[in-house]
Design an enzyme around this catalytic site. Structure first.
Site, PDB file in Angstrom:
ATOM      1  N   THR A 158       0.869  -1.190   0.000  1.00  0.00           N
ATOM      2  CA  THR A 158       0.000   0.000   0.000  1.00  0.00           C
ATOM      3  C   THR A 158       0.903   1.237   0.000  1.00  0.00           C
ATOM      4  O   THR A 158       1.363   1.657  -1.040  1.00  0.00           O
ATOM      5  CB  THR A 158      -0.982  -0.009   1.191  1.00  0.00           C
ATOM      6  OG1 THR A 158      -0.265  -0.234   2.407  1.00  0.00           O
ATOM      7  CG2 THR A 158      -2.041  -1.080   1.018  1.00  0.00           C
ATOM      8  N   LYS A 184       4.162  -6.750   3.837  1.00  0.00           N
ATOM      9  CA  LYS A 184       3.903  -5.346   3.552  1.00  0.00           C
ATOM     10  C   LYS A 184       3.563  -4.670   4.864  1.00  0.00           C
ATOM     11  O   LYS A 184       3.047  -5.291   5.796  1.00  0.00           O
ATOM     12  CB  LYS A 184       2.783  -5.167   2.535  1.00  0.00           C
ATOM     13  CG  LYS A 184       1.409  -5.665   2.930  1.00  0.00           C
ATOM     14  CD  LYS A 184       0.525  -4.778   3.771  1.00  0.00           C
ATOM     15  CE  LYS A 184       0.486  -3.348   3.330  1.00  0.00           C
ATOM     16  NZ  LYS A 184      -0.430  -2.552   4.229  1.00  0.00           N
ATOM     17  N   THR A 195      -0.052  -2.649  10.465  1.00  0.00           N
ATOM     18  CA  THR A 195      -0.966  -2.830   9.346  1.00  0.00           C
ATOM     19  C   THR A 195      -0.109  -3.584   8.433  1.00  0.00           C
ATOM     20  O   THR A 195       0.557  -3.026   7.583  1.00  0.00           O
ATOM     21  CB  THR A 195      -1.338  -1.565   8.619  1.00  0.00           C
ATOM     22  OG1 THR A 195      -2.239  -0.883   9.401  1.00  0.00           O
ATOM     23  CG2 THR A 195      -2.051  -1.828   7.318  1.00  0.00           C
ATOM     24  N   GLU A 281       6.040   4.872   7.309  1.00  0.00           N
ATOM     25  CA  GLU A 281       5.623   5.954   6.431  1.00  0.00           C
ATOM     26  C   GLU A 281       6.436   7.220   6.684  1.00  0.00           C
ATOM     27  O   GLU A 281       6.424   7.768   7.789  1.00  0.00           O
ATOM     28  CB  GLU A 281       4.134   6.225   6.610  1.00  0.00           C
ATOM     29  CG  GLU A 281       3.293   5.102   6.043  1.00  0.00           C
ATOM     30  CD  GLU A 281       1.834   5.166   6.400  1.00  0.00           C
ATOM     31  OE1 GLU A 281       1.051   4.462   5.729  1.00  0.00           O
ATOM     32  OE2 GLU A 281       1.466   5.896   7.322  1.00  0.00           O
ATOM     33  N   ASN A 403      -0.366  10.528   5.536  1.00  0.00           N
ATOM     34  CA  ASN A 403      -1.613  10.143   6.171  1.00  0.00           C
ATOM     35  C   ASN A 403      -2.687  11.215   6.111  1.00  0.00           C
ATOM     36  O   ASN A 403      -3.868  10.915   6.268  1.00  0.00           O
ATOM     37  CB  ASN A 403      -1.332   9.720   7.613  1.00  0.00           C
ATOM     38  CG  ASN A 403      -0.718   8.341   7.664  1.00  0.00           C
ATOM     39  OD1 ASN A 403      -1.387   7.348   7.448  1.00  0.00           O
ATOM     40  ND2 ASN A 403       0.585   8.267   7.871  1.00  0.00           N
ATOM     41  N   SER A 408      -6.888  10.198  -0.887  1.00  0.00           N
ATOM     42  CA  SER A 408      -6.991  11.019  -2.104  1.00  0.00           C
ATOM     43  C   SER A 408      -5.955  10.634  -3.143  1.00  0.00           C
ATOM     44  O   SER A 408      -5.184   9.747  -2.951  1.00  0.00           O
ATOM     45  CB  SER A 408      -6.863  12.489  -1.743  1.00  0.00           C
ATOM     46  OG  SER A 408      -5.732  12.709  -0.942  1.00  0.00           O
TER      47      SER A 408
END
Length: 408
Positions: A158, A184, A195, A281, A403, A408
């Site tokens: 992702t 992942k 996650t 991230e 985040n 979007s």
């Protein structure tokens, strides 16, 4: 792990189909705009299976499907995975869709439905688009080549910036046994697993209860020892399939070479866990916190994870700020037993605190250590024999950016 090099060898190919009898595929089916988003992993024969899952009370529909395979069938032959949609908080329709993914895959492979696991990752709260899934499952072609393994690794991602693959080989009963893993995960990595989706394959001969025992124990000091941002996902899953094609004698703790299997599996899990933490991230650095001298190993891991999960520690590492006060503060509020007058703290090779007292250090030298891509923090408590390690990453401007615009 000084002795581990004699036990195992890391494979250069590093892919999920390295063990005998596994095939994979990955493709773009249309859940995402352009990137690959559908993956399939298949064993030539039904495999022993074990799994660990999210501790979030809200669990995505695919988990109920996969848990039945793991805990009731106790065998698995295939795993269908999609990214781009978590199929979580999608009500009764979510379960219908997860079961359809299971059925479509079973029909394609001509195997029993209860041998197929289902995993999903992506946006929560959106109903799955099933037409792309239906067309995608029909179009998937599995193979044991490197290209297909890479397609699988890419299709499960992702917000990850890199693929996460590893594999090791060891010799058991004179037979080569390979254990490989792919994962992942970049955000929502706390407090138990990420996650994250993790898939481990092995050709070892081991039954499901023994496999579950090993995976559960190893998860505590690997996947459960990483943190990025303090959030727990609805979809966290780690699955291991063992198809027995290496033809070693059945593995149990009584087997004279059990330690080879266990240590090799632990290294696969640790590699994947560290890759996830490093790819948090927006992250620029991997942080490793080692705690020694705690009351118990559990308390040591608790302190290590508290330190590596502290937003103030994470931002200090990002900014290369030699603020060890943030580290000792996190030790203090971890909830574990500590003696403030016995605590020692090192960052890299620089001693900053000894017996609870500040030690003079060079700000410039420590800043250079903190600017490295991997930052190691050692905390010595001197009150027991417990030890533990946790991994995390720095907290950056990019984490907020990623985040703030995830949908979007």
């Amino acid at each position: 792990m000084g002795s581990s090099t004699a036990i195992m060898t890391k494979l250069s190919s590093k892919n999920i189909v390295s063990p005998k009898g596994f095939k994979a595929a990955g493709m773009h089916c249309g859940l995402k705009h352009k990137k690959k988003d559908l993956a399939l992993l298949v064993s030539d024969v039904p495999a022993s299976v074990a799994g660990v899952f999210t501790t979030n009370a809200i669990q995505a529909a695919p988990l109920s499907v996969t848990k039945k395979v793991v805990y009731e069938t106790k065998k698995m032959q295939a795993m269908i995975v999609n990214s781009g949609n978590a199929n979580a908080c999608t009500g009764k329709q979510g379960l219908v869709d997860a079961l359809e993914m299971q059925t479509l895959t079973a029909q394609k492979l001509n195997i029993a439905e209860n041998l197929v696991g289902v995993c999903s990752t992506g946006v929560i709260g959106e109903t799955m688009k099933m037409k792309p899934i239906q067309q995608g499952v029909a179009a998937l072609v599995v193979d044991d080549c490197l290209e297909n393994a890479i397609d699988f690794a890419q299709a499960i991602l992702t917000t990850d910036t890199v693929m996460k693959n590893t594999s090791y080989t060891t010799i058991i009963d004179g037979k080569e046994v390979i254990i490989a893993g792919v994962a992942k995960g970049s955000g929502m990595i706390e407090p138990n697993m990420a996650t994250m989706l993790g898939f481990i394959t092995t050709d070892a001969n081991i039954d499901s209860p023994m496999l579950q025992m090993a995976l559960s124990q190893i998860t505590d000091c690997t996947f459960n020892a990483i943190t990025v941002d303090g959030d727990t996902s609805t979809n966290d899953t780690v699955i291991i399939m063992a198809n027995g094609l290496a033809q070693n004698k059945p593995l149990t703790p009584e087997h004279p070479e059990w330690h080879k299997f266990y240590t090799t599996l632990q290294m696969v899990a640790e590699d994947l866990a560290k890759m996830i933490a490093k790819d948090g991230e927006g992250a620029t650095k991997l942080i490793e916190v080692n705690v020694t001298g705690a009351k118990t190993d559990e308390e040591a891991r608790k302190i290590a994870k508290t330190v590596v999960g502290s937003p103030l520690v994470k931002t200090a590492v990002f900014g290369a700020d030699a603020n060890w006060g943030r580290v000792i503060a996190a030790v203090g509020y971890s909830g574990a037993v500590v003696d403030p007058e016995k605590i020692g703290i090192k960052i890299g090779d620089k001693m900053l605190v000894e017996s609870g007292e500040p030690v003079h250090f060079s700000e410039e030298e420590l800043m250079q250590i903190l600017k490295q891509q991997e930052v190691k923090i050692d905390v010595a408590l001197h009150i027991g024999d417990g030890k533990g390690t946790a991994w995390g990453c720095d907290l950056t401007y990019d984490y907020v950016q990623i985040n703030a615009s995830y949908r979007s």
